[in-house]
Design an enzyme around this catalytic site. Structure first.
Site, mmCIF file in Angstrom:
data_model
loop_
_atom_site.group_PDB
_atom_site.id
_atom_site.type_symbol
_atom_site.label_atom_id
_atom_site.label_comp_id
_atom_site.label_asym_id
_atom_site.label_seq_id
_atom_site.Cartn_x
_atom_site.Cartn_y
_atom_site.Cartn_z
ATOM 1 N N HIS A 187 0.857 -1.177 0.000
ATOM 2 C CA HIS A 187 0.000 0.000 0.000
ATOM 3 C C HIS A 187 0.901 1.237 0.000
ATOM 4 O O HIS A 187 2.063 1.172 0.400
ATOM 5 C CB HIS A 187 -0.894 0.009 1.231
ATOM 6 C CG HIS A 187 -1.897 -1.101 1.255
ATOM 7 N ND1 HIS A 187 -2.983 -1.094 2.099
ATOM 8 C CD2 HIS A 187 -1.984 -2.260 0.553
ATOM 9 C CE1 HIS A 187 -3.696 -2.185 1.915
ATOM 10 N NE2 HIS A 187 -3.105 -2.918 0.984
ATOM 11 N N GLU A 213 1.128 3.679 1.931
ATOM 12 C CA GLU A 213 1.667 4.007 3.249
ATOM 13 C C GLU A 213 2.873 3.135 3.600
ATOM 14 O O GLU A 213 3.894 3.646 4.070
ATOM 15 C CB GLU A 213 0.575 3.839 4.311
ATOM 16 C CG GLU A 213 -0.615 4.749 4.112
ATOM 17 C CD GLU A 213 -1.679 4.232 3.128
ATOM 18 O OE1 GLU A 213 -2.680 4.943 2.929
ATOM 19 O OE2 GLU A 213 -1.506 3.122 2.563
ATOM 20 N N CYS A 220 -5.938 1.917 5.539
ATOM 21 C CA CYS A 220 -6.559 0.714 6.083
ATOM 22 C C CYS A 220 -5.986 0.413 7.477
ATOM 23 O O CYS A 220 -4.990 1.012 7.894
ATOM 24 C CB CYS A 220 -6.318 -0.465 5.139
ATOM 25 S SG CYS A 220 -4.628 -1.102 5.197
ATOM 26 N N CYS A 223 -2.188 -0.438 7.518
ATOM 27 C CA CYS A 223 -1.311 0.715 7.345
ATOM 28 C C CYS A 223 -1.330 1.624 8.570
ATOM 29 O O CYS A 223 -0.306 2.195 8.941
ATOM 30 C CB CYS A 223 -1.694 1.492 6.090
ATOM 31 S SG CYS A 223 -1.329 0.556 4.587
#
Length: 168
Positions: free
Chosen positions: A54, A56, A84, A87
């Protein structure tokens, strides 16, 4: 010259557009320390065939490498969209001081039910050390990552729509 939250978020939005260009969800992150961008991260789940890539986590890995330390105290993360739970945990574990968010899905468009970054940070007690700034360039972030795009991504993730985001 000191840059504003909006100026940093504009840069994160450019990173998000890069993710979309290579077939991933349009989420982008930059990490700033002492007024300097030390890392950028774009969603790379599709490109890297890595469900943890992701924006992040990509940015956190790059920032840690840049600083030579897994601890990002004194850093601010600019994230174009609410992250999410995975993260959010990575953000808390990295020691980032400030999290600046752009957009988020609301109401029936929420991905994780009643989850929010603010709620998870508070639940863990990290709200005593992480400053959360929400809604910076919210409309620009939401225009880039619409509920329709999120739904296509979820279908792809579940194997219901193999064509979207498929690597060449």
């Amino acid at each position: 010259m000191t840059r504003t939250h909006e100026q940093y978020m504009e840069e994160a939005l450019e990173v998000a557009r890069t993710a979309e260009e290579h077939g991933d969800v349009p989420v982008g992150v930059i990490i700033v320390k002492d007024g300097q961008v030390i890392a950028r991260g774009e969603a790379r789940v599709i490109v890297d065939s890595d469900p943890t890539a992701h924006a992040e986590t990509v940015a956190i890995r790059r920032a840690a490498a840049s600083l030579g330390s897994p601890y990002l105290a004194g850093c601010t993360m600019y994230d174009t969209f609410e992250c999410c739970p995975m993260c959010c945990g990575a953000i808390m574990n990295s020691g980032i001081d400030t999290l600046v968010l752009g957009g988020r899905f609301e109401g029936p468009d929420r991905t994780y039910g009643d989850y929010s970054v603010a709620a998870l940070i508070a639940l863990t007690g990290a709200d005593r050390r992480i400053e959360l700034i929400d809604g910076v360039l919210k409309e620009k972030s939401r225009a880039l990552f619409t509920p329709e795009k999120r739904n296509r991504w979820l279908q792809r993730m579940r194997g219901e729509s193999p064509g979207w985001g498929k690597r060449a």
